[in-house]
Scaffold this motif. Sequence first.
Motif, short mmCIF file in Angstrom:
data_model
loop_
_atom_site.label_atom_id
_atom_site.label_comp_id
_atom_site.label_asym_id
_atom_site.label_seq_id
_atom_site.Cartn_x
_atom_site.Cartn_y
_atom_site.Cartn_z
N GLU A 225 0.84 -1.21 0.00
CA GLU A 225 0.00 0.00 0.00
C GLU A 225 0.86 1.25 0.00
O GLU A 225 1.92 1.28 0.65
CB GLU A 225 -0.92 0.05 1.24
CG GLU A 225 -1.80 -1.15 1.44
CD GLU A 225 -1.23 -2.11 2.45
OE1 GLU A 225 -2.01 -2.80 3.13
OE2 GLU A 225 0.01 -2.17 2.57
N THR A 226 0.39 2.26 -0.69
CA THR A 226 1.01 3.58 -0.67
C THR A 226 -0.09 4.63 -0.72
O THR A 226 -1.25 4.33 -1.02
CB THR A 226 1.96 3.79 -1.87
OG1 THR A 226 1.23 3.57 -3.08
CG2 THR A 226 3.15 2.86 -1.82
N GLY A 227 0.29 5.86 -0.43
CA GLY A 227 -0.64 6.97 -0.59
C GLY A 227 -1.20 7.55 0.68
O GLY A 227 -1.93 8.54 0.63
N GLY A 228 -0.90 6.95 1.80
CA GLY A 228 -1.39 7.50 3.06
C GLY A 228 -0.73 8.83 3.39
O GLY A 228 0.23 9.24 2.75
N ARG B 72 -5.86 9.48 -2.18
CA ARG B 72 -5.99 8.24 -2.94
C ARG B 72 -4.95 7.23 -2.47
O ARG B 72 -3.74 7.50 -2.54
CB ARG B 72 -5.87 8.46 -4.44
CG ARG B 72 -6.23 7.20 -5.23
CD ARG B 72 -6.22 7.40 -6.73
NE ARG B 72 -4.87 7.36 -7.29
CZ ARG B 72 -4.61 7.11 -8.57
NH1 ARG B 72 -5.61 6.87 -9.41
NH2 ARG B 72 -3.37 7.10 -9.01
N LEU B 73 -5.43 6.09 -2.03
CA LEU B 73 -4.56 5.00 -1.64
C LEU B 73 -4.39 4.04 -2.81
O LEU B 73 -5.32 3.83 -3.59
CB LEU B 73 -5.13 4.24 -0.45
CG LEU B 73 -5.50 5.06 0.78
CD1 LEU B 73 -5.99 4.14 1.89
CD2 LEU B 73 -4.36 5.91 1.25
N SER B 74 -3.20 3.46 -2.91
CA SER B 74 -2.92 2.47 -3.94
C SER B 74 -2.44 1.19 -3.30
O SER B 74 -1.79 1.21 -2.25
CB SER B 74 -1.83 2.99 -4.90
OG SER B 74 -2.24 4.16 -5.56
N CYS B 75 -2.75 0.08 -3.95
CA CYS B 75 -2.31 -1.23 -3.50
C CYS B 75 -1.77 -1.97 -4.71
O CYS B 75 -2.53 -2.38 -5.59
CB CYS B 75 -3.46 -2.00 -2.86
SG CYS B 75 -3.05 -3.73 -2.47
N ALA B 76 -0.46 -2.14 -4.75
CA ALA B 76 0.18 -2.87 -5.85
C ALA B 76 0.25 -4.34 -5.49
O ALA B 76 0.77 -4.70 -4.43
CB ALA B 76 1.58 -2.30 -6.09
N ALA B 77 -0.25 -5.16 -6.39
CA ALA B 77 -0.30 -6.61 -6.14
C ALA B 77 0.62 -7.35 -7.09
O ALA B 77 0.73 -7.01 -8.26
CB ALA B 77 -1.73 -7.11 -6.30
N SER B 78 1.27 -8.37 -6.58
CA SER B 78 2.10 -9.25 -7.41
C SER B 78 1.92 -10.68 -6.93
O SER B 78 1.55 -10.92 -5.79
CB SER B 78 3.57 -8.84 -7.31
OG SER B 78 4.03 -8.93 -5.98
#
Length: 126
Positions: free
Chosen positions: A6-9, A19-25
Amino acid sequence: QVQLVETGGGSVQPGGSLRLSCAASGDSSSKDCMGWFRQAPGKEREGVAAVVYIGVRATYYADSVKGRFIISQDNAKNTMYLQMNNVKPDDTAMYYCAARPWCHGSWYVSANYNYWGQGTQVTVSS
């Protein structure tokens, strides 16, 4: 296995947006059912919003954020977002991204999710 970041906090004033982002792999099948949870100090973790894909894609929101937050996914970027609008002090919490390989059970129950990010802090204060 799925990795979530997660990023964006950050800090934002009441009425503002974030806006929060969640990068998934990792395992792509676990990206069909993902959600955002939050946990404030002294409180239990609660479901904020989720996307569920079982033939068709559906989104779900907690009553407390309905009409203010928007959950979305960019499959090309393997990223999920949480657009937070008109934020309130009660939105202050650590926000977590979560994923599960099977879209069974209630979206707002944290025990139904297998994979979690490390969290990103959101603070709403004037």
